[in-house]
Motif scaffolding. Structure first.
Motif, PDB file in Angstrom:
ATOM      1  N   ALA A 269       4.291  -0.961  -0.816  1.00 13.36           N
ATOM      2  CA  ALA A 269       2.991  -1.626  -0.966  1.00 13.36           C
ATOM      3  C   ALA A 269       3.159  -3.144  -1.016  1.00 13.36           C
ATOM      4  O   ALA A 269       2.363  -3.891  -0.441  1.00 13.36           O
ATOM      5  CB  ALA A 269       2.285  -1.127  -2.223  1.00 13.36           C
ATOM      6  N   THR A 274      -2.262  -5.028   1.629  1.00 13.59           N
ATOM      7  CA  THR A 274      -3.278  -4.282   0.873  1.00 13.59           C
ATOM      8  C   THR A 274      -3.844  -3.076   1.606  1.00 13.59           C
ATOM      9  O   THR A 274      -4.571  -2.296   1.003  1.00 13.59           O
ATOM     10  CB  THR A 274      -4.444  -5.228   0.524  1.00 13.59           C
ATOM     11  N   LEU A 276      -4.354   0.370   2.680  1.00 10.38           N
ATOM     12  CA  LEU A 276      -3.858   1.660   2.188  1.00 10.38           C
ATOM     13  C   LEU A 276      -3.378   2.541   3.325  1.00 10.38           C
ATOM     14  O   LEU A 276      -2.378   3.278   3.187  1.00 10.38           O
ATOM     15  CB  LEU A 276      -4.955   2.367   1.384  1.00 10.38           C
ATOM     16  N   THR A 280       0.318   3.983   3.472  1.00  4.77           N
ATOM     17  CA  THR A 280       0.553   5.437   3.518  1.00  4.77           C
ATOM     18  C   THR A 280       1.456   5.801   4.695  1.00  4.77           C
ATOM     19  O   THR A 280       2.401   6.594   4.560  1.00  4.77           O
ATOM     20  CB  THR A 280      -0.791   6.178   3.635  1.00  4.77           C
ATOM     21  N   LEU A 293       1.671   6.124  -5.856  1.00  4.16           N
ATOM     22  CA  LEU A 293       0.978   4.906  -6.263  1.00  4.16           C
ATOM     23  C   LEU A 293      -0.039   5.201  -7.366  1.00  4.16           C
ATOM     24  O   LEU A 293      -0.422   4.295  -8.118  1.00  4.16           O
ATOM     25  CB  LEU A 293       0.277   4.264  -5.069  1.00  4.16           C
ATOM     26  N   GLU A 297      -0.872   3.087 -10.681  1.00  2.00           N
ATOM     27  CA  GLU A 297      -2.208   2.695 -11.118  1.00  2.00           C
ATOM     28  C   GLU A 297      -2.434   3.096 -12.568  1.00  2.00           C
ATOM     29  O   GLU A 297      -3.012   2.332 -13.361  1.00  2.00           O
ATOM     30  CB  GLU A 297      -3.263   3.331 -10.208  1.00  2.00           C
ATOM     31  N   VAL A 304      -6.120   1.059  -6.789  1.00  2.00           N
ATOM     32  CA  VAL A 304      -6.302   1.649  -5.462  1.00  2.00           C
ATOM     33  C   VAL A 304      -7.777   1.976  -5.324  1.00  2.00           C
ATOM     34  O   VAL A 304      -8.293   2.873  -6.002  1.00  2.00           O
ATOM     35  CB  VAL A 304      -5.443   2.911  -5.279  1.00  2.00           C
ATOM     36  N   GLN A 305      -8.455   1.227  -4.452  1.00  2.00           N
ATOM     37  CA  GLN A 305      -9.900   1.377  -4.341  1.00  2.00           C
ATOM     38  C   GLN A 305     -10.377   0.836  -3.009  1.00  2.00           C
ATOM     39  O   GLN A 305      -9.886  -0.191  -2.540  1.00  2.00           O
ATOM     40  CB  GLN A 305     -10.601   0.634  -5.481  1.00  2.00           C
ATOM     41  N   ARG A 308      -7.909  -0.118  -0.270  1.00  2.00           N
ATOM     42  CA  ARG A 308      -7.019  -1.242  -0.516  1.00  2.00           C
ATOM     43  C   ARG A 308      -6.165  -0.965  -1.758  1.00  2.00           C
ATOM     44  O   ARG A 308      -6.590  -0.297  -2.688  1.00  2.00           O
ATOM     45  CB  ARG A 308      -7.821  -2.534  -0.748  1.00  2.00           C
ATOM     46  N   VAL A 309      -4.967  -1.523  -1.715  1.00  2.00           N
ATOM     47  CA  VAL A 309      -4.065  -1.464  -2.862  1.00  2.00           C
ATOM     48  C   VAL A 309      -3.862  -2.908  -3.334  1.00  2.00           C
ATOM     49  O   VAL A 309      -3.352  -3.746  -2.589  1.00  2.00           O
ATOM     50  CB  VAL A 309      -2.709  -0.838  -2.486  1.00  2.00           C
TER      51      VAL A 309
END
Length: 914
Positions: A269, A274, A276, A280, A293, A297, A304-305, A308-309
């Protein structure tokens, strides 16, 4: 919860309130890592209804991706792209790699910055906008340049920009912006913060220990609170603790609590950024479960939302990456490269470069290609880095040398002369003695950097060596021509004369039109400086300069197109060349603009009545030269502006700019600039009616010219010396100076010099002889474009006629002089002509205020563009401002001048239609 920072919050609240009222502004919130910049920025927009927020965060993993941060910021506003000037929209689309953009459209970083400004202002037309960019020091350089450029010009639009910048790393990024510097929390705020996060709160002794250990850094306080007191207590006392190191150590200890697979996922990451999906895919390529991840978190390491990370703090990302072994970092980058789409070739190239520790031709080629892409998008700093890395990974010495040269060239275009020289030095060291070959391109680059940054002697030496080692007459001629140009600034007539002879000897072997044009022009310049002719060579160069396509697209020599009209000073030479420069100057890169604007301004200030335009161009040249570190153009532009201000009668400005120019010129041996300042100050004292002071300045100037053996009559102060001596009653001395100057002017044979010589003779002649000389002078003036010199001759003629008792005859030349000075805006000379005309018994109307004198340089530029018929948006695009800022300046102009229409503005600004 934000603890303390009352003063800082008030400063930001004032900025936000001003934006709501329609007045934009910017603050750079600066401080060391972890001091609370992010919290302060977030607090600025929390609970702020009715305001749009654009956010971005600089990411180290995307630092080499051109305009990555800018795209992150403006993506929500791209719907407004169609509402900005088309040229800017095209440039921004190209920079952001949007559909419809082409690489060539993104070469001008100023156009991109102007496009960002226009887009932000357009986006703010419905609601005020807050622009938040955190960790600006980690943003890619093109994004940072564009954002800072736009922020500097936020004036009359509802846009508030807040930049979080870590010091000292980001100090240079925000030079010139208003700064809000954050220090550590005081003891009381430290106690309040720790009490809030720990419930009951630590003891006073513990608070004091933590405060001393962290110097009040909020991030360190939070990470080293009670549970970590043993660590803090183990720190040696006596020197302040460097908080960033402590914070990094803390992150390192927290990472140790995670298992190997979770840390591996975090490393991927940290490498990937950012996205995701990319993270992945890279985890899968690396044989790692990206779902781990989730554990990170839970441990409050990332969020992670929304696809985006985000790391909780940039230092955590740094700790993850720095804590990994070299093999682990290489593997993570290799996985990222495998996961990166082939269409994203630049990002993939950078990952492969980080995954490769040994020379690799394929990776080096990919990086070099990424560098070329960056050049096409005007991301020169990124391009330089790409070429440099490509050189490091190139197995072949020839490729390494070529890529280091490209890296140096891109660095210079980006404005980093020191880095460019360092890369050139490395290139030189890297070459083995048996394989080393002389490269004229390297010499040209070194000489260009040296000449533009004020090291003219060094540039001259480099160019002479280049000429000696050139393989053919064309290359030698170009090097010698550039050397003559350096001697012009140096005022080194002796060296110039020798170079002129070398150029003449080479001419028969020159084959390319460009080399022939430069050689003829330089030969003419050299001979002119030495007082041995030269006009015929320059006239022969004019058709070649007009027709050679290479010169119009050579940014380093674009200003050469204006040298012919500047040296010939007649009414017929150079009209086509001026048109060519006007056609291409807007396409010139930032590195070439100061020199081009300087030469254009000199031409405007000495050929016609467009003094306001000349002043605006001098001002722009000074600003750009300062921004790009071009000391030579800065000194010469200041000297040129002082000469214009002397003519215009702006006493304080002339003296101030002359003093500044003289200091720069003396430190850099820019002797021609010193000559110009001497001419300006002597002229100024004559216009003020102080012939004794003028004589002191002009005599010193004559001694300087003699010491330099600079024999160009156009630089001689003899006509002004004649005027001063005559006013002091030293008529015999005046006659001697005038007679000697006449011989030299006749030898040159150009109308400008001969007109001034005839005027000097008229000033010193007996009463029964002066008519002939003044009439001859006016005939010569008709062959030139210098309206000011013609008006001075008419004034001198009228003065002599009146003093000879011929008041009726004196009125016509005095009236024409009065009108000429009034049209130009030469206030002191106009007053002198008015006094003389009044003494003949004629009524003279009162002089109006000089409209230009009350305007700032920015207001003047806005006024000129609007007065010549441009729309508000066209003027904004031309000046890198927003339309509302243009309207703001226009309102101030109307108030200062007491007018209310653009028609009235056109009437008040002499020469605005030009």
């Amino acid at each position: 919860m934000l603890v303390g920072r009352q003063a800082e919050q008030q400063a930001i609240d004032r900025l936000m309130a001003a934006a709501r009222l329609g007045t934009g502004g910017v603050l750079a919130v600066t401080g060391e890592a972890g001091v609370g910049k992010t919290a302060l920025l977030e607090n600025a927009v929390s609970g702020q209804p009715g305001i749009r927020v654009l956010r971005a965060t600089g990411l180290e993993s995307e630092r080499e991706i051109p305009f990555a941060t800018l795209l992150q910021l403006v993506r929500p506003a791209l719907g407004a792209l169609d509402g900005i000037p088309p040229v800017q929209a095209t440039a921004l689309s190209a920079a952001l790699a949007l559909p419809g953009g082409h690489g060539d459209d993104a070469r001008d970083r100023f156009a991109i910055g102007a496009a960002v400004l226009s887009l932000l202002c357009r986006y703010a037309e419905e609601e005020p906008v807050a622009v938040l960019v955190d960790d600006l020091q980690l943003a890619d350089a093109p994004s940072a340049h564009a954002l800072v450029f736009a922020a500097r010009r936020l004036t009359a639009d509802p846009v508030a920009a807040l930049f979080g910048v870590r010091t000292p790393e980001g100090d240079e990024v925000v030079i010139g912006l208003p700064r809000l510097s954050l220090e550590g929390l005081d003891l009381a705020a430290t106690r309040a913060l720790l009490s809030h996060v720990t419930g009951g709160g630590p003891s006073d002794a513990q608070v004091g220990l933590l405060h001393r250990a962290t110097e009040g850094n909020p991030l360190a306080l939070l990470e080293l609170r009670a549970a970590d007191l043993d660590v803090v207590q183990s720190v040696e006392t006596g020197l302040p603790l460097r908080v960033p190191r402590v914070v990094a150590d803390t992150f390192g200890r927290r990472l140790e609590r995670l298992d190997v697979d979770c840390r591996a996922a975090l490393l991927v990451a940290a490498v990937c950024g950012t996205d995701l999906r990319l993270i992945t895919a890279a985890c899968a390529a690396h044989g790692i479960d990206a779902a781990r991840l989730g554990d990170a978190e839970t441990a409050e390491m990332v969020t992670v939302q929304g696809g985006r990370v985000e790391f909780r703090h940039p230092l955590l990302r740094s700790a993850v990456y720095s804590g990994a072994s070299m093999q682990q970092r290489h593997a993570a980058h290799r996985a990222a490269a495998d996961a990166t789409p082939r269409t994203d070739a630049d990002r993939r190239a950078w990952h492969l470069a980080e995954a490769t520790w040994h020379p690799d031709q394929e990776v080096a080629d990919l990086l070099a290609e990424a560098g070329e892409h960056a050049v096409a998008r005007a991301a020169y700093a990124v391009a330089s880095g790409a070429f440099e890395r490509a050189a490091r990974l190139s197995p072949e010495a020839e490729d390494r040398a070529e890529r280091l040269l490209r890296a140096a060239d891109a660095a210079w275009i980006a404005g980093d002369g020191r880095r460019a020289i360092a890369l050139l030095d490395e290139r030189e060291r890297d070459a083995s003695p048996e394989a080393a070959t002389y490269d004229v391109r390297e010499s040209e680059l070194r000489a260009s950097i040296a000449a533009r940054t004020g090291s003219l002697r060094e540039a001259l030496g480099i160019l002479l060596t280049a000429a000696d080692r050139a393989d053919d007459a064309d290359a030698a001629t170009v090097a010698l021509a550039d050397a003559v140009h350096a001697t012009f600034y140096l005022g080194d007539a002796r060296t110039a004369a020798g170079l002129g002879e070398r150029l003449a000897a080479l001419r028969a072997d020159v084959t390319r039109p460009r080399a022939l044009a430069l050689g003829l022009m330089a030969t003419g310049m050299a001979r002119t400086l030495a007082g041995s002719g030269g006009a015929d060579d320059i006239r022969a160069a004019v058709p070649l300069l007009e027709t050679d396509p290479e010169l119009g697209h050579d940014p380093r020599r674009l200003s050469w197109l204006l040298l012919a009209p500047l040296f010939l000073r007649d009414a017929t030479s150079g009209a086509r060349l001026r048109t060519l420069v006007d056609d291409v100057r807007n396409a010139a890169g930032i590195g070439a603009l100061p020199a081009v604007l300087f030469h254009v301004a000199v031409d405007q200030s000495t050929t016609d009545a467009s003094w306001p335009r000349a002043e605006a161009n001098f001002g722009e040249a000074i600003r750009l030269a300062s921004e790009t570190g071009q000391t030579t153009e800065l000194a010469m532009s200041l000297a040129g502006l002082a000469r214009l201000e002397a003519r215009a009668g702006r006493v304080d400005a002339c003296r101030a700019h002359g003093a500044e120019a003289r200091l720069l010129c003396a430190a850099r041996d820019i002797h021609v600039g010193e000559v110009w300042v001497g001419l300006a100050l002597g002229d100024l004292e004559l216009s003020l009616g102080h012939p004794d002071r003028a004589l002191a300045h002009l005599s010193g100037l004559a001694e300087l010219l003699e010491r330099l053996r600079l024999d160009d009559v156009d630089l001689s102060p003899a006509p002004e010396l004649t005027d001063a001596l005559a006013r002091l009653g030293r008529r015999a001395d005046a006659a001697s100076v005038a007679a000697e100057f006449r011989v030299r002017a006749d030898r040159k044979g150009q109308p400008w010099a001969r007109a001034r010589a005839a005027r000097a003779m008229g000033l010193a002649a007996a009463d029964d002889e002066f008519d002939t000389w003044f009439e001859r002078a006016l005939d010569r003036h008709a062959e030139t474009l210098d309206a000011f010199e013609a008006a001075r001759t008419r004034l001198a003629y009228g003065e002599r006629l009146r003093r000879a008792g011929r008041r009726s005859d004196a009125r016509r030349p005095l009236r024409e002089a009065l009108d000429g000075f009034a049209e130009l805006g030469a206030s002191l000379w106009r007053d002198r002509a008015a006094a003389e005309l009044t003494a003949t018994g004629e009524h003279v109307r009162a002089a109006g205020d000089d409209p230009v004198a009350v305007l700032t340089p920015q207001e003047l530029q806005v006024s000129l563009l609007l007065a010549e018929g441009r729309t508000t948006r066209e003027a904004a695009a031309a000046l890198f401002l927003s339309p509302k800022t243009v309207e703001y300046h226009l309102r101030k102009v109307y108030t200062k001048l007491g007018i209310s229409s653009r028609e009235a503005l056109s009437t008040l600004l002499p020469g605005a239609d030009r």
